[in-house]
Motif scaffolding. Sequence first.
Motif, PDB file in Angstrom:
ATOM      1  N   ASP A  18       0.697  11.025   2.725  1.00  0.00           N
ATOM      2  CA  ASP A  18       1.766  11.299   3.694  1.00  0.00           C
ATOM      3  C   ASP A  18       3.149  10.990   3.121  1.00  0.00           C
ATOM      4  OD1 ASP A  18      -0.204  11.948   5.510  1.00  0.00           O
ATOM      5  OD2 ASP A  18      -0.205   9.968   6.470  1.00  0.00           O
ATOM      6  N   PHE A  19       3.190   9.944   2.312  1.00  0.00           N
ATOM      7  CA  PHE A  19       4.479   9.497   1.759  1.00  0.00           C
ATOM      8  C   PHE A  19       5.082  10.566   0.829  1.00  0.00           C
ATOM      9  CE2 PHE A  19       6.954   6.353  -0.973  1.00  0.00           C
ATOM     10  CZ  PHE A  19       7.888   6.064   0.005  1.00  0.00           C
ATOM     11  N   GLN A  20       4.248  11.490   0.350  1.00  0.00           N
ATOM     12  CA  GLN A  20       4.777  12.602  -0.447  1.00  0.00           C
ATOM     13  C   GLN A  20       5.763  13.454   0.349  1.00  0.00           C
ATOM     14  OE1 GLN A  20       1.229  14.658  -1.716  1.00  0.00           O
ATOM     15  NE2 GLN A  20       0.830  13.293  -3.445  1.00  0.00           N
ATOM     16  N   ARG A  21       5.725  13.311   1.685  1.00  0.00           N
ATOM     17  CA  ARG A  21       6.609  14.142   2.518  1.00  0.00           C
ATOM     18  C   ARG A  21       7.849  13.397   2.996  1.00  0.00           C
ATOM     19  NH1 ARG A  21       1.739  15.360   5.341  1.00  0.00           N
ATOM     20  NH2 ARG A  21       2.587  14.122   7.042  1.00  0.00           N
ATOM     21  N   VAL A  22       8.002  12.139   2.589  1.00  0.00           N
ATOM     22  CA  VAL A  22       9.148  11.357   3.069  1.00  0.00           C
ATOM     23  C   VAL A  22      10.458  12.042   2.656  1.00  0.00           C
ATOM     24  CG1 VAL A  22       9.348   9.858   1.039  1.00  0.00           C
ATOM     25  CG2 VAL A  22      10.060   9.013   3.279  1.00  0.00           C
ATOM     26  N   GLU A  23      11.473  11.878   3.468  1.00  0.00           N
ATOM     27  CA  GLU A  23      12.769  12.510   3.170  1.00  0.00           C
ATOM     28  C   GLU A  23      13.442  11.837   1.986  1.00  0.00           C
ATOM     29  OE1 GLU A  23      15.431  12.508   6.516  1.00  0.00           O
ATOM     30  OE2 GLU A  23      17.144  13.132   5.296  1.00  0.00           O
ATOM     31  N   VAL A  24      14.006  12.628   1.116  1.00  0.00           N
ATOM     32  CA  VAL A  24      14.819  12.067   0.039  1.00  0.00           C
ATOM     33  C   VAL A  24      16.213  12.689   0.102  1.00  0.00           C
ATOM     34  CG1 VAL A  24      12.833  11.664  -1.490  1.00  0.00           C
ATOM     35  CG2 VAL A  24      14.155  13.768  -1.714  1.00  0.00           C
ATOM     36  N   TYR A  71       5.368   4.662   6.595  1.00  0.00           N
ATOM     37  CA  TYR A  71       4.158   5.328   6.111  1.00  0.00           C
ATOM     38  C   TYR A  71       3.071   4.320   5.730  1.00  0.00           C
ATOM     39  CZ  TYR A  71       6.825   9.636   5.872  1.00  0.00           C
ATOM     40  OH  TYR A  71       7.576  10.734   6.188  1.00  0.00           O
ATOM     41  N   THR A  72       1.801   4.728   5.901  1.00  0.00           N
ATOM     42  CA  THR A  72       0.695   3.886   5.448  1.00  0.00           C
ATOM     43  C   THR A  72      -0.196   4.604   4.432  1.00  0.00           C
ATOM     44  OG1 THR A  72      -0.649   4.594   7.325  1.00  0.00           O
ATOM     45  CG2 THR A  72       0.578   2.530   7.576  1.00  0.00           C
ATOM     46  N   GLU A  73      -0.045   5.912   4.277  1.00  0.00           N
ATOM     47  CA  GLU A  73      -0.890   6.659   3.344  1.00  0.00           C
ATOM     48  C   GLU A  73      -0.039   7.300   2.247  1.00  0.00           C
ATOM     49  OE1 GLU A  73      -4.231   6.678   3.531  1.00  0.00           O
ATOM     50  OE2 GLU A  73      -4.082   5.383   5.307  1.00  0.00           O
ATOM     51  N   VAL A  74      -0.513   7.212   1.012  1.00  0.00           N
ATOM     52  CA  VAL A  74       0.203   7.782  -0.127  1.00  0.00           C
ATOM     53  C   VAL A  74       0.401   9.279   0.054  1.00  0.00           C
ATOM     54  CG1 VAL A  74       0.031   8.291  -2.596  1.00  0.00           C
ATOM     55  CG2 VAL A  74      -0.507   6.001  -1.755  1.00  0.00           C
ATOM     56  N   ASP A  86      -0.526  -3.076   6.239  1.00  0.00           N
ATOM     57  CA  ASP A  86      -1.262  -1.928   6.784  1.00  0.00           C
ATOM     58  C   ASP A  86      -1.292  -0.749   5.820  1.00  0.00           C
ATOM     59  OD1 ASP A  86      -1.786  -3.316   9.039  1.00  0.00           O
ATOM     60  OD2 ASP A  86      -0.381  -2.246  10.336  1.00  0.00           O
ATOM     61  N   VAL A  87      -0.505  -0.837   4.743  1.00  0.00           N
ATOM     62  CA  VAL A  87      -0.423   0.289   3.807  1.00  0.00           C
ATOM     63  C   VAL A  87      -1.692   0.370   2.969  1.00  0.00           C
ATOM     64  CG1 VAL A  87       0.781   1.182   1.779  1.00  0.00           C
ATOM     65  CG2 VAL A  87       2.090   0.266   3.713  1.00  0.00           C
ATOM     66  N   ASN A  88      -2.227   1.577   2.866  1.00  0.00           N
ATOM     67  CA  ASN A  88      -3.433   1.834   2.098  1.00  0.00           C
ATOM     68  C   ASN A  88      -3.062   2.521   0.782  1.00  0.00           C
ATOM     69  OD1 ASN A  88      -5.934   2.580   1.118  1.00  0.00           O
ATOM     70  ND2 ASN A  88      -6.064   4.390   2.453  1.00  0.00           N
ATOM     71  N   LEU A  89      -3.267   1.826  -0.339  1.00  0.00           N
ATOM     72  CA  LEU A  89      -2.853   2.387  -1.632  1.00  0.00           C
ATOM     73  C   LEU A  89      -4.024   2.954  -2.433  1.00  0.00           C
ATOM     74  CD1 LEU A  89      -0.175  -0.154  -2.952  1.00  0.00           C
ATOM     75  CD2 LEU A  89       0.180   2.048  -1.858  1.00  0.00           C
ATOM     76  N   THR A  90      -5.215   2.924  -1.860  1.00  0.00           N
ATOM     77  CA  THR A  90      -6.395   3.409  -2.595  1.00  0.00           C
ATOM     78  C   THR A  90      -6.146   4.790  -3.205  1.00  0.00           C
ATOM     79  OG1 THR A  90      -7.718   2.277  -0.950  1.00  0.00           O
ATOM     80  CG2 THR A  90      -8.872   3.802  -2.434  1.00  0.00           C
ATOM     81  N   TRP A  91      -6.551   4.914  -4.478  1.00  0.00           N
ATOM     82  CA  TRP A  91      -6.401   6.210  -5.152  1.00  0.00           C
ATOM     83  C   TRP A  91      -7.770   6.660  -5.650  1.00  0.00           C
ATOM     84  CZ3 TRP A  91      -5.388   7.048 -10.887  1.00  0.00           C
ATOM     85  CH2 TRP A  91      -5.185   8.417 -11.165  1.00  0.00           C
ATOM     86  N   ALA A  98       5.869  -3.827  -4.098  1.00  0.00           N
ATOM     87  CA  ALA A  98       7.087  -3.053  -3.852  1.00  0.00           C
ATOM     88  C   ALA A  98       6.743  -1.684  -3.289  1.00  0.00           C
ATOM     89  CB  ALA A  98       7.898  -2.917  -5.133  1.00  0.00           C
ATOM     90  N   LEU A  99       5.707  -1.054  -3.835  1.00  0.00           N
ATOM     91  CA  LEU A  99       5.325   0.269  -3.330  1.00  0.00           C
ATOM     92  C   LEU A  99       4.871   0.154  -1.875  1.00  0.00           C
ATOM     93  CD1 LEU A  99       4.783   3.252  -3.674  1.00  0.00           C
ATOM     94  CD2 LEU A  99       2.607   2.689  -4.780  1.00  0.00           C
ATOM     95  N   ARG A 100       4.085  -0.880  -1.611  1.00  0.00           N
ATOM     96  CA  ARG A 100       3.630  -1.157  -0.254  1.00  0.00           C
ATOM     97  C   ARG A 100       4.826  -1.347   0.696  1.00  0.00           C
ATOM     98  NH1 ARG A 100      -1.552  -2.699   0.746  1.00  0.00           N
ATOM     99  NH2 ARG A 100      -2.139  -3.236  -1.378  1.00  0.00           N
ATOM    100  N   LYS A 101       5.768  -2.136   0.261  1.00  0.00           N
ATOM    101  CA  LYS A 101       6.946  -2.422   1.094  1.00  0.00           C
ATOM    102  C   LYS A 101       7.785  -1.159   1.288  1.00  0.00           C
ATOM    103  CE  LYS A 101      10.349  -4.942   2.944  1.00  0.00           C
ATOM    104  NZ  LYS A 101      10.223  -5.488   4.300  1.00  0.00           N
ATOM    105  N   SER A 102       7.933  -0.387   0.233  1.00  0.00           N
ATOM    106  CA  SER A 102       8.730   0.836   0.323  1.00  0.00           C
ATOM    107  C   SER A 102       8.131   1.780   1.350  1.00  0.00           C
ATOM    108  CB  SER A 102       8.789   1.511  -1.054  1.00  0.00           C
ATOM    109  OG  SER A 102       9.527   2.700  -0.997  1.00  0.00           O
ATOM    110  N   MET A 103       6.814   1.981   1.282  1.00  0.00           N
ATOM    111  CA  MET A 103       6.156   2.883   2.225  1.00  0.00           C
ATOM    112  C   MET A 103       6.248   2.351   3.648  1.00  0.00           C
ATOM    113  SD  MET A 103       2.818   4.007  -0.065  1.00  0.00           S
ATOM    114  CE  MET A 103       2.007   4.757   1.344  1.00  0.00           C
TER     115      MET A 103
END
Lengths: 368, 368, 368, 368
Positions: free
Chosen positions: B358-364, B353-356, B32-37, B343-348
């Motif tokens: 949005d993933f910029q806001r993930v907790e680190v 997350y499904t959108e790049v 379901d992850v969308n990686l389009t840039w 891997a990026l897909r799996k990580s998100m």
Amino acid sequence: MIEIGRSKRAAVVYGFDDIAIVPTRRTRTPSDVNLTWSIDALSFEFPLVAAPMDSVMSPATAIEFGKLGGLGVLNLEGLWTRYEDPTELFAELAAISDPIKATRRLQAIYAEPVKGELIAARMKEIRDAGVPVAGSLSPQRTREFASIVEKAGVDFFVIRGTTVSAEHVATSEEPLNLKEFIYALDVPVIVGGCATYQAALHLMRTGAAGVLVGFGGGATKKTRNVLGVEVPMASAIADVAAARRDYLDESGGRYVHVIADGALGKSGDIAKAIACGADAAMVSTPLARATDAPGRGWHWGPEAWHPRLPRGERARFDQVGTLEEVMFGPAVTADGTMNLVGALRKSMATCGYTEVKDFQRVEVVVHN
Amino acid sequence: MIEIGRSKRAAVVYGFDDIAIVPTRRTRTPSDVNLTWSIDALSFEFPLVAAPMDSVMSPATAIEFGKLGGLGVLNLEGLWTRYEDPTELFAELAAISDPIKATRRLQAIYAEPVKGELIAARMKEIRDAGVPVAGSLSPQRTREFASIVEKAGVDFFVIRGTTVSAEHVATSEEPLNLKEFIYALDVPVIVGGCATYQAALHLMRTGAAGVLVGFGGGATKKTRNVLGVEVPMASAIADVAAARRDYLDESGGRYVHVIADGALGKSGDIAKAIACGADAAMVSTPLARATDAPGRGWHWGPEAWHPRLPRGERARFDQVGTLEEVMFGPAVTADGTMNLVGALRKSMATCGYTEVKDFQRVEVVVHN
Amino acid sequence: MIEIGRSKRAAVVYGFDDIAIVPTRRTRTPSDVNLTWSIDALSFEFPLVAAPMDSVMSPATAIEFGKLGGLGVLNLEGLWTRYEDPTELFAELAAISDPIKATRRLQAIYAEPVKGELIAARMKEIRDAGVPVAGSLSPQRTREFASIVEKAGVDFFVIRGTTVSAEHVATSEEPLNLKEFIYALDVPVIVGGCATYQAALHLMRTGAAGVLVGFGGGATKKTRNVLGVEVPMASAIADVAAARRDYLDESGGRYVHVIADGALGKSGDIAKAIACGADAAMVSTPLARATDAPGRGWHWGPEAWHPRLPRGERARFDQVGTLEEVMFGPAVTADGTMNLVGALRKSMATCGYTEVKDFQRVEVVVHN
Amino acid sequence: MIEIGRSKRAAVVYGFDDIAIVPTRRTRTPSDVNLTWSIDALSFEFPLVAAPMDSVMSPATAIEFGKLGGLGVLNLEGLWTRYEDPTELFAELAAISDPIKATRRLQAIYAEPVKGELIAARMKEIRDAGVPVAGSLSPQRTREFASIVEKAGVDFFVIRGTTVSAEHVATSEEPLNLKEFIYALDVPVIVGGCATYQAALHLMRTGAAGVLVGFGGGATKKTRNVLGVEVPMASAIADVAAARRDYLDESGGRYVHVIADGALGKSGDIAKAIACGADAAMVSTPLARATDAPGRGWHWGPEAWHPRLPRGERARFDQVGTLEEVMFGPAVTADGTMNLVGALRKSMATCGYTEVKDFQRVEVVVHN
């Protein structure tokens, strides 16, 4: 919270290697320590669960671990439910040293389908031995095999994945609704991994008897490399223990067990897991070092045989003694890999504690 | 800010190895992850740019990378624009193991002048293959070759140096005025490296479509040794992402893409780069491990052949699979060097997350 | 205090490797430094105690150490009180390299009972040589052999265990009441290890002349692995020194000596121990490197021969010179393992101090 | 300030490896960078001083270093003032690999007395070559040889020891009164090491033209092992630079040069030293790598031949090129050991600076 950069803040977190336990002003006698662990209707002689990994738990070692007083969990998507007799496959794998060849062979061997009748047979074999029965499935395949497992008659149903959430969202398939599933099930469920307060709280609300904290033992570092994901265990447990406390209040008294699952390679790590708030620990690496472990000196988890994105590798360990010696000694090494039960007993006594629940409050320090 | 000594204060900064991504309470399905840039007029299937380094990008691999769905950038001051056919030179270099001999030979080979007609020919070759075309020049030589590049017809003009500033001051020559240059140019420009909020903000004001964050992949550590200069990537990206946000406001809506460029040796690092605020990542080391990479198991950047002050060395890497396998798997290693996209897909997905964006806001978290 | 996770807080603590001593604006001449150490009725030429470990202290080396001006302590539960003549056992052990075989052999050799008459004989042998006499027992066996030791006539009675508390609680046996025991005893007692303010304060209240800070030298890291317990030495000493000051006030003037016991492998560590507040240091590893040490290049403590849970291993060290050269030089190595007394003298002089008591206040810094 | 334990607080300090320089938003052209260093009546082409160590500075290399534009300092208590012709001794030492044998031989060779007439002859030889002349003495022997040095006619008198204080206290001998000595002397004095604000301020008040910050290059780590003493260089320089500023005010305008002396093994370290506030850097290790260095691939300082307590060891380094190549390139390594002057120039230009004094204000970050 510290600042990574102008647009990002982060918490500082700690693993077992970053912390140490501090003795109090009192000491106790190790034989006075009570390690009994009671969860749901069962009691165990020590708060250690053997991880559902093929290199550690076969029907035979699950039975042996149960007879020693603990809870062994069989992986119901492992070799024992894919093959009638996987013995030769274990021997074949043990003879492969090259990691890339090993990964390719693991990917091929685990491509064989899981068979429902083998699930039933393995569970029966363990039950017939008179020890507690537990099997694990990944959340992806829980729905498919759940009724077989339930019918086979288990004491604990373990749902274990890299990250398991109470709220899995998917478009192409109907995801497992953990809350409904657990409610409908007749046996207590242990579910995880999770690593944060929020994720744990939501898992607790599904009705689980226990939650696994972590991302699976030896794969931690690899998951960090491949996915960038990691929550060091000391902080993860301390966060999930807070969720246990808050959920206890919210639920009006339901105590969900927090089971550390990962980075527990040494007996000292087990003591630290409890010191951070765990009720029990799911161990794998120390058990993989037993001479009677199925892995024959090799250790691997489910993430090692992923068909397209393996996130773990087989690891090689020296075999140090029988499973009983690993659990109860006498130890002939001083590195925390033998006499796990004796070491936990000694650790608690040295710090002046006799009860596991109290030991969750022992003082810890951070040593960078 | 902490105090180094009575007359000096400093910020504490973090690299990818210092941080980890934390899952949320939700999980998603990787498919379901969308990686389009999408940047400027173009869209790519994943937010990865292949770095303009001779060991990674030849006309052939740039075409291949484009066909796989990404953006490959050819170094227009590399061997392919200095020599009609550099194939034998790559073979010769691959046979030299001694680092000092290799440096001397690199210095000699790269002393051959860059030829305008080869720039035009290489760009045409890539364009004719029907994939996006991008070439890079150093800021020192941008003026000299810009019109040739523009005439050749590129989709992206990349200006890439160790540190590129919007305000270069020189007495002996007229420096490149980035703002005027980019304004006059008919194609979108990606420019960098930069590593701080201020430097990035000034680059954004030149009209660039994207800025590169970093000092160039493998050379980071060497630059620290030779120049004492370094800004660890996690902090650099989080600072530059703040500049993107502030410039978006200041410019009334111009979104400049932040492209991480450096220290991205593992797929987990790519996920962390996005988690810190990057829109895309320029990768090199994992691509150098492809069996079809021009470097034949060796990897080097422009700083390795500096005639008087080399600030990088060739590095040796095991070749693990084809470029396609490096990008999409199946992986046979578990170290984050294969199946970068998966891997990026799996990580998100693991983090819910499904959108790049949005993933910029993930907790680190920070784990020392 | 920092937060490990939502339910756990922890202090950050420091070991010797984390800190360094800072010179003042004044320097002194090393020969002006006064290292005399007075405790109870005795004075020594330097504040160093030789640890009661079989690899370091035999009756012969205890005598030699005393003649050099220090206090040597014999382990009264070691080989010299189990065997009439253990010389051949030392030789046999020195010939075993494999750690597991060594542990098994140690467990077997130390299974021989301790003999009261040998305790008396060894103490007499040392006393007859005209040097101060000190012997150590574990708290578990103090009651059993105390009267023999007292009758033998010692200057110091040392009670030393991994962790010794003033308040040991046990159900199956009557534990040693340290306060009554020490009150009844006619000789001054040195007791430990302890590692926290509270534990130390309670030990001081038993009437001890000195407390040992630490968990025993070389075993520190192993104890961390096996038990998860550790308190890095710099912080432990600084905490216990605060207990000394507070007890001095509480008792109306009883000064209990703080003796660092652990992690003192280099002369610089001894200086740091004093800089953190220690009055003296119990050393072992540097002494194990003497050509005349009983261990013959091997070093081990009591935790190495525990019958069921060994928490230390024998360590191998190069022999660098005689015991006298280790203590007074001339040094031929620059790693802090020779001329311990000269190094302490030089360290204090370099920082502008001539008295050990003053040097406890020297500035230290933390360097991660 | 952080708390080590209840009775001890400490500052956190930083070394060069802990920090990195951050570029600004501006860049410059390296050829525009002005490295001229003026101290007292002399000007040098770059702010680098060659350390008075026998493995680096002979009369011949001091002359060569001067001709290249820098200041070479000869150790006046080294082999060149103990022996008429030490060439064969250097060859003999180069052939000894075993560290203990080397230490013993160094102790023996340096037992030969220093000869006044050789001091005069060596200084004359350098002066006759038409380059700046500088010789160093330890504070212990400054009084003994000062008049010979002064008569020989030097441009700089260097007093260099592990720790030199303005206030040395001794009972058995009359200590050197630095203030009176420097006042009486007709040549400018450079004095150190020192490592703190207070110690530096007191040295500045003696009238010195420059102070050395540090404890002497390669010996830093060993001094920590042996004495427990260390102040990491970044913090030490930043503290001493604050003393320079405060003394400038206190003295009504006397600018005392801060010369970093230690841990400067890479060109990046030199840039960092200036970034922390140094005016110049005393280098040794990179020079020891020159093919024409006297040490023939070995490097040692005065602390390596101390008769009773050596605090350093000879170190082995690969020889990478001539002294001129080490200073000006072309470099064939990328590790910061060649083209020191070019690297400093490039570092400053990359960060947008052209003046050394301004570069003292460049932003630095801490990266653990």
